[in-house]
Design a protein around this motif. Structure first.
Motif, mmCIF file in Angstrom:
data_model
loop_
_atom_site.group_PDB
_atom_site.id
_atom_site.type_symbol
_atom_site.label_atom_id
_atom_site.label_comp_id
_atom_site.label_asym_id
_atom_site.label_seq_id
_atom_site.Cartn_x
_atom_site.Cartn_y
_atom_site.Cartn_z
ATOM 1 N N ARG A 204 54.771 -45.493 66.095
ATOM 2 C CA ARG A 204 55.467 -46.130 67.282
ATOM 3 C C ARG A 204 56.655 -46.804 67.124
ATOM 4 N NH1 ARG A 204 50.235 -47.707 68.438
ATOM 5 N NH2 ARG A 204 50.340 -49.784 67.374
ATOM 6 N N LEU A 205 57.207 -46.895 65.737
ATOM 7 C CA LEU A 205 58.457 -47.556 65.236
ATOM 8 C C LEU A 205 59.285 -46.351 65.077
ATOM 9 C CD1 LEU A 205 57.119 -50.391 62.758
ATOM 10 C CD2 LEU A 205 58.113 -50.544 65.191
ATOM 11 N N GLY A 206 58.931 -45.033 65.081
ATOM 12 C CA GLY A 206 59.974 -43.935 64.613
ATOM 13 C C GLY A 206 59.704 -43.283 63.467
ATOM 14 N N PHE A 207 58.652 -43.676 62.800
ATOM 15 C CA PHE A 207 58.442 -42.807 61.529
ATOM 16 C C PHE A 207 57.819 -41.592 61.893
ATOM 17 C CE2 PHE A 207 58.723 -46.935 59.600
ATOM 18 C CZ PHE A 207 59.114 -46.786 58.117
ATOM 19 N N GLU A 208 58.383 -40.700 61.008
ATOM 20 C CA GLU A 208 57.717 -39.220 61.032
ATOM 21 C C GLU A 208 56.844 -38.968 59.865
ATOM 22 O OE1 GLU A 208 60.640 -36.185 62.260
ATOM 23 O OE2 GLU A 208 61.997 -37.917 62.657
ATOM 24 N N GLU A 209 55.960 -37.988 60.105
ATOM 25 C CA GLU A 209 55.017 -37.657 58.910
ATOM 26 C C GLU A 209 55.690 -36.386 58.433
ATOM 27 O OE1 GLU A 209 50.675 -35.943 58.077
ATOM 28 O OE2 GLU A 209 50.899 -37.253 59.808
ATOM 29 N N VAL A 210 55.849 -36.459 57.123
ATOM 30 C CA VAL A 210 56.306 -35.114 56.206
ATOM 31 C C VAL A 210 55.290 -34.583 55.410
ATOM 32 C CG1 VAL A 210 58.655 -36.004 56.600
ATOM 33 C CG2 VAL A 210 57.330 -36.755 54.551
ATOM 34 N N ALA A 211 54.316 -35.390 55.125
ATOM 35 C CA ALA A 211 53.029 -34.680 54.309
ATOM 36 C C ALA A 211 51.746 -35.420 54.305
ATOM 37 C CB ALA A 211 53.546 -34.786 52.618
ATOM 38 N N ALA A 212 50.787 -34.761 54.040
ATOM 39 C CA ALA A 212 49.652 -35.566 54.061
ATOM 40 C C ALA A 212 48.944 -35.752 52.722
ATOM 41 C CB ALA A 212 48.279 -34.500 54.878
ATOM 42 N N ILE A 213 48.339 -36.710 52.441
ATOM 43 C CA ILE A 213 48.185 -37.014 50.976
ATOM 44 C C ILE A 213 46.559 -37.680 51.015
ATOM 45 C CG2 ILE A 213 48.495 -38.721 49.298
ATOM 46 C CD1 ILE A 213 51.055 -37.409 50.029
ATOM 47 N N ARG A 214 46.006 -36.863 50.067
ATOM 48 C CA ARG A 214 44.711 -37.320 49.774
ATOM 49 C C ARG A 214 44.519 -37.994 48.544
ATOM 50 N NH1 ARG A 214 40.379 -35.468 52.407
ATOM 51 N NH2 ARG A 214 39.729 -37.692 51.735
ATOM 52 N N LEU A 215 43.873 -39.364 48.488
ATOM 53 C CA LEU A 215 44.013 -39.913 47.227
ATOM 54 C C LEU A 215 42.510 -39.830 46.576
ATOM 55 C CD1 LEU A 215 45.648 -43.397 48.579
ATOM 56 C CD2 LEU A 215 46.531 -41.711 47.141
ATOM 57 N N LEU A 216 42.438 -39.783 45.383
ATOM 58 C CA LEU A 216 41.001 -39.687 44.458
ATOM 59 C C LEU A 216 41.170 -40.590 43.250
ATOM 60 C CD1 LEU A 216 41.787 -36.411 45.457
ATOM 61 C CD2 LEU A 216 39.277 -36.358 45.090
ATOM 62 N N ARG A 217 39.981 -41.156 43.029
ATOM 63 C CA ARG A 217 40.121 -42.280 41.896
ATOM 64 C C ARG A 217 39.269 -41.490 40.717
ATOM 65 N NH1 ARG A 217 38.061 -48.240 40.972
ATOM 66 N NH2 ARG A 217 37.398 -48.105 38.948
ATOM 67 N N ASP A 218 39.983 -41.287 39.579
ATOM 68 C CA ASP A 218 39.363 -40.784 38.563
ATOM 69 C C ASP A 218 38.850 -41.785 37.429
ATOM 70 O OD1 ASP A 218 38.538 -38.800 36.419
ATOM 71 O OD2 ASP A 218 40.681 -38.498 35.994
ATOM 72 N N ASP A 219 37.517 -41.961 37.283
ATOM 73 C CA ASP A 219 37.107 -42.707 36.369
ATOM 74 C C ASP A 219 36.583 -41.816 35.192
ATOM 75 O OD1 ASP A 219 36.778 -45.419 37.140
ATOM 76 O OD2 ASP A 219 35.853 -44.616 38.737
ATOM 77 N N LEU A 220 37.318 -41.970 34.026
ATOM 78 C CA LEU A 220 37.332 -40.950 32.866
ATOM 79 C C LEU A 220 36.106 -40.805 32.388
ATOM 80 C CD1 LEU A 220 40.354 -41.179 33.020
ATOM 81 C CD2 LEU A 220 40.588 -41.130 30.488
ATOM 82 N N ASP A 221 35.222 -41.760 32.481
ATOM 83 C CA ASP A 221 33.830 -41.456 31.631
ATOM 84 C C ASP A 221 33.029 -40.642 32.621
ATOM 85 O OD1 ASP A 221 33.895 -43.728 33.570
ATOM 86 O OD2 ASP A 221 32.340 -44.773 32.369
ATOM 87 N N VAL A 222 33.213 -40.916 33.866
ATOM 88 C CA VAL A 222 32.415 -40.189 35.061
ATOM 89 C C VAL A 222 32.776 -38.763 35.075
ATOM 90 C CG1 VAL A 222 31.919 -40.125 37.521
ATOM 91 C CG2 VAL A 222 32.095 -42.386 36.185
ATOM 92 N N SER A 223 34.150 -38.562 34.945
ATOM 93 C CA SER A 223 34.801 -37.126 34.785
ATOM 94 C C SER A 223 34.259 -36.373 33.412
ATOM 95 C CB SER A 223 36.186 -37.196 35.038
ATOM 96 O OG SER A 223 36.583 -38.070 36.143
ATOM 97 N N ALA A 224 34.252 -36.986 32.482
ATOM 98 C CA ALA A 224 33.777 -36.460 31.415
ATOM 99 C C ALA A 224 32.572 -36.138 31.533
ATOM 100 C CB ALA A 224 34.050 -37.484 30.166
ATOM 101 N N ARG A 225 31.565 -36.974 31.957
ATOM 102 C CA ARG A 225 30.130 -36.597 32.294
ATOM 103 C C ARG A 225 29.913 -35.458 33.177
ATOM 104 N NH1 ARG A 225 29.314 -42.040 32.465
ATOM 105 N NH2 ARG A 225 28.764 -41.679 34.770
ATOM 106 N N GLY A 226 30.741 -35.462 34.133
ATOM 107 C CA GLY A 226 30.875 -34.014 35.199
ATOM 108 C C GLY A 226 31.074 -32.822 34.516
#
Length: 272
Positions: free
Chosen positions: A250-272
């Motif tokens: 409403r203030l006049g900003f335009e979207e130029v990209a969509a963003i997805r945010l993901l948290r990466d906990d290294l110990d969990v990712s390593a187990r995965g």
């Protein structure tokens, strides 16, 4: 005369700010053709960002493992991955989740740009200014702690780092904290970073009891005037789709990209 257009450098800054914002004292940026890692002095997950992801479809797992090695070597145990519209491969968010990363953003974020004066907003009794003193900086840190619901450990770290960071940022001149005051009480804050293309607004937060009254919107005209004064008439920010995105549109900003945010906990990712 036609409307101004959003040029490519602004789009790149909006989608992957960690790859283009100035590196402040105490921070580190690691650049690879496939990714950019940004590290701030604090130890909470948001202090480590992974952006501008351009991974080979057959090399996603190896790239993730490589980034984990980099972070482990620096004593980090968690990070935030920002997957923009230009990230490759196209199904990267799903593939990262399959490796153990967890979405942090609900319906996602929009990278947004303003390149003309913002639409007028109803006058309110807000005062907006950049933090000029250590006391004002401490007030901004306290607002941030409450607005983002920091746990006890992260809050203590933010307070401990606050004064040192303020002195570093004041020396560099690239980044400042902004405060929004109502009746002499600080109720909202945001981080303003000056770039050659425009002002980047990040880390915006409002106290829960003060939300819905336009505090963050009050920051926009002030930031716009500062951008114009510096000869870089553009504002760039991220907005949650379920809250601030409609307000900024409403203030006049335009979207130029969509963003997805993901948290990466290294110990969990390593187990995965």
């Amino acid at each position: 005369m036609g409307q101004p257009t959003i040029d490519e450098p602004l789009r790149r800054l909006a989608e992957d700010p960690a790859a283009f914002l100035p590196v402040e004292p105490g921070e580190e940026r690691i650049e690879d053709p496939r990714y950019v890692i940004s590290l701030e002095p604090e130890r909470h997950p948001w202090s480590v960002g992974v952006q501008r992801l351009r991974l080979d479809p057959d090399g996603v797992e190896s790239a993730v493992a490589e980034i984990h090695d980099v972070l482990t070597a620096r004593g980090r145990s968690a990070s935030m991955w920002s997957v923009g519209s230009s990230a490759m491969p196209a199904d990267l968010p799903d593939r990262l989740q399959a490796l153990g990363m967890v979405p942090e953003d609900g319906p996602g974020e929009a990278a947004m740009v303003l390149i003309h004066p913002p639409e007028p907003i109803p006058p309110r009794s807000f005062v907006v200014r950049l933090a000029e003193t250590a006391d004002e900086n401490r007030a901004a840190v306290e607002v941030m702690i409450e607005a983002f619901g920091f746990d006890q450990s992260n809050a203590a770290e933010a307070r401990a780092q606050g004064e040192t960071r303020f002195e570093r940022l004041r020396t560099s001149g690239h980044t400042r904290l902004a405060l929004v005051w109502e009746d002499d009480v600080p109720i909202a804050t945001g981080r303003v970073t000056f770039t050659p293309w425009g002002l980047f607004l990040g880390g915006g937060g409002t106290l829960p009891r003060a939300r819905g009254r336009g505090a963050f919107s009050a920051l926009i005209p002030v930031a716009w005037r500062e951008a114009v004064r510096r000869g870089t008439p553009a504002l760039v920010t991220w907005a949650r789709r379920d809250s601030s995105e409609p307000i900024l549109a409403r203030l006049g900003f335009e979207e130029v990209a969509a963003i997805r945010l993901l948290r990466d906990d290294l110990d969990v990712s390593a187990r995965g």
